[in-house]
Design a protein around this motif. Structure first.
Motif, PDB file in Angstrom:
ATOM      1  N   ALA A   1      32.638 -21.913  55.964  1.00 45.38           N
ATOM      2  CA  ALA A   1      32.341 -22.832  57.255  1.00 45.38           C
ATOM      3  C   ALA A   1      33.621 -23.221  57.757  1.00 45.38           C
ATOM      4  O   ALA A   1      33.713 -23.546  58.980  1.00 45.38           O
ATOM      5  CB  ALA A   1      31.717 -24.288  56.616  1.00 45.38           C
ATOM      6  N   TRP A   2      34.677 -22.516  57.227  1.00 41.61           N
ATOM      7  CA  TRP A   2      36.041 -22.624  58.100  1.00 41.61           C
ATOM      8  C   TRP A   2      36.238 -21.828  59.243  1.00 41.61           C
ATOM      9  O   TRP A   2      35.595 -20.841  59.387  1.00 41.61           O
ATOM     10  CB  TRP A   2      37.064 -22.280  57.182  1.00 41.61           C
ATOM     11  CG  TRP A   2      37.140 -23.100  55.688  1.00 41.61           C
ATOM     12  CD1 TRP A   2      36.694 -24.484  55.587  1.00 41.61           C
ATOM     13  CD2 TRP A   2      38.189 -23.014  54.723  1.00 41.61           C
ATOM     14  NE1 TRP A   2      37.246 -24.894  54.298  1.00 41.61           N
ATOM     15  CE2 TRP A   2      37.814 -23.968  53.784  1.00 41.61           C
ATOM     16  CE3 TRP A   2      39.090 -21.912  54.341  1.00 41.61           C
ATOM     17  CZ2 TRP A   2      38.681 -23.918  52.588  1.00 41.61           C
ATOM     18  CZ3 TRP A   2      39.597 -21.960  53.214  1.00 41.61           C
ATOM     19  CH2 TRP A   2      39.429 -23.045  52.302  1.00 41.61           C
ATOM     20  N   THR A   3      36.828 -22.521  60.279  1.00 41.30           N
ATOM     21  CA  THR A   3      37.133 -21.793  61.325  1.00 41.30           C
ATOM     22  C   THR A   3      37.524 -20.547  61.241  1.00 41.30           C
ATOM     23  O   THR A   3      38.613 -20.010  60.515  1.00 41.30           O
ATOM     24  CB  THR A   3      38.062 -22.573  62.409  1.00 41.30           C
ATOM     25  OG1 THR A   3      37.610 -23.854  62.457  1.00 41.30           O
ATOM     26  CG2 THR A   3      38.499 -21.916  63.762  1.00 41.30           C
ATOM     27  N   GLY A   4      36.721 -19.385  61.867  1.00 38.54           N
ATOM     28  CA  GLY A   4      37.496 -17.971  61.921  1.00 38.54           C
ATOM     29  C   GLY A   4      36.772 -17.231  60.823  1.00 38.54           C
ATOM     30  O   GLY A   4      37.275 -15.922  60.748  1.00 38.54           O
ATOM     31  N   ILE A   5      36.144 -17.985  59.908  1.00 38.51           N
ATOM     32  CA  ILE A   5      35.745 -17.019  58.660  1.00 38.51           C
ATOM     33  C   ILE A   5      34.269 -16.594  58.693  1.00 38.51           C
ATOM     34  O   ILE A   5      33.336 -17.513  58.948  1.00 38.51           O
ATOM     35  CB  ILE A   5      36.085 -17.976  57.165  1.00 38.51           C
ATOM     36  CG1 ILE A   5      37.448 -18.362  57.303  1.00 38.51           C
ATOM     37  CG2 ILE A   5      35.291 -17.376  56.206  1.00 38.51           C
ATOM     38  CD1 ILE A   5      38.394 -17.014  57.201  1.00 38.51           C
ATOM     39  N   VAL A   6      33.835 -15.484  58.608  1.00 43.22           N
ATOM     40  CA  VAL A   6      32.761 -14.918  58.421  1.00 43.22           C
ATOM     41  C   VAL A   6      32.197 -14.466  57.108  1.00 43.22           C
ATOM     42  O   VAL A   6      32.976 -13.742  56.482  1.00 43.22           O
ATOM     43  CB  VAL A   6      32.380 -14.067  59.489  1.00 43.22           C
ATOM     44  CG1 VAL A   6      31.001 -13.278  59.355  1.00 43.22           C
ATOM     45  CG2 VAL A   6      32.807 -14.446  60.975  1.00 43.22           C
ATOM     46  N   CYS A   7      31.107 -15.024  56.713  1.00 42.64           N
ATOM     47  CA  CYS A   7      30.555 -14.546  55.301  1.00 42.64           C
ATOM     48  C   CYS A   7      29.370 -13.963  55.369  1.00 42.64           C
ATOM     49  O   CYS A   7      28.342 -14.105  56.135  1.00 42.64           O
ATOM     50  CB  CYS A   7      30.560 -15.891  54.300  1.00 42.64           C
ATOM     51  SG  CYS A   7      32.056 -16.445  54.234  1.00 42.64           S
ATOM     52  N   ASP A   8      29.021 -13.354  54.148  1.00 45.95           N
ATOM     53  CA  ASP A   8      27.650 -12.566  54.168  1.00 45.95           C
ATOM     54  C   ASP A   8      26.733 -13.460  53.405  1.00 45.95           C
ATOM     55  O   ASP A   8      27.209 -14.754  53.309  1.00 45.95           O
ATOM     56  CB  ASP A   8      27.771 -11.339  53.173  1.00 45.95           C
ATOM     57  CG  ASP A   8      28.010 -11.100  51.951  1.00 45.95           C
ATOM     58  OD1 ASP A   8      28.180 -12.578  51.269  1.00 45.95           O
ATOM     59  OD2 ASP A   8      28.637 -10.288  51.355  1.00 45.95           O
ATOM     60  N   GLY A   9      25.499 -13.148  53.039  1.00 43.75           N
ATOM     61  CA  GLY A   9      24.511 -14.008  52.390  1.00 43.75           C
ATOM     62  C   GLY A   9      24.784 -14.324  51.167  1.00 43.75           C
ATOM     63  O   GLY A   9      24.402 -15.253  50.650  1.00 43.75           O
ATOM     64  N   ASP A  10      25.803 -13.776  50.317  1.00 47.14           N
ATOM     65  CA  ASP A  10      26.275 -14.270  49.174  1.00 47.14           C
ATOM     66  C   ASP A  10      27.553 -14.825  49.286  1.00 47.14           C
ATOM     67  O   ASP A  10      28.016 -15.256  48.208  1.00 47.14           O
ATOM     68  CB  ASP A  10      26.408 -12.994  48.140  1.00 47.14           C
ATOM     69  CG  ASP A  10      25.287 -12.182  47.940  1.00 47.14           C
ATOM     70  OD1 ASP A  10      24.256 -12.827  47.901  1.00 47.14           O
ATOM     71  OD2 ASP A  10      25.310 -10.790  47.776  1.00 47.14           O
TER      72      ASP A  10
END
Length: 101
Positions: free
Chosen positions: A67-76
């Motif tokens: 949820a941090w600014t600029g961070i993208v994560c996958d479904g895991d």
């Protein structure tokens, strides 16, 4: 970064957590790049900015790193992308960033 993980992070991840290294690596990145900024761009949104993908401030201890600014994560909840070019950070990428998979 280690002190933050051990004492200040409300997530209190244990040594067996699959997210410990990821969260620690991002905390090291935070300290390496934002320490020289006059105003912390990962905590404070510059006044008048509306185009930033501001989500949650880094190291708030309450939100997951995805949820941090600029961070993208996958479904895991694994970090897949880091987008920080627009915040004007300066410094050297720490070697710990290589621990992100």
């Amino acid at each position: 970064a280690a002190k933050w993980i051990a004492f200040d992070d409300a997530f209190r991840l244990g040594p067996d957590s699959p997210y410990l290294v990821q969260r620690y690596s991002l905390a090291v990145l935070y300290y390496a790049l934002s320490a020289s900024a006059p105003q912390d761009p990962l905590i404070n949104t510059p006044e008048g900015e509306t185009n930033l993908e501001v989500q949650e401030p880094w190291l708030d201890g309450e939100s997951g790193e995805c949820a941090w600014t600029g961070i993208v994560c996958d479904g895991d909840a694994r970090v897949t992308e880091i987008h920080l070019g627009y915040v004007g950070l300066k410094g050297t990428l720490p070697p710990e960033i290589g621990a992100l998979k």
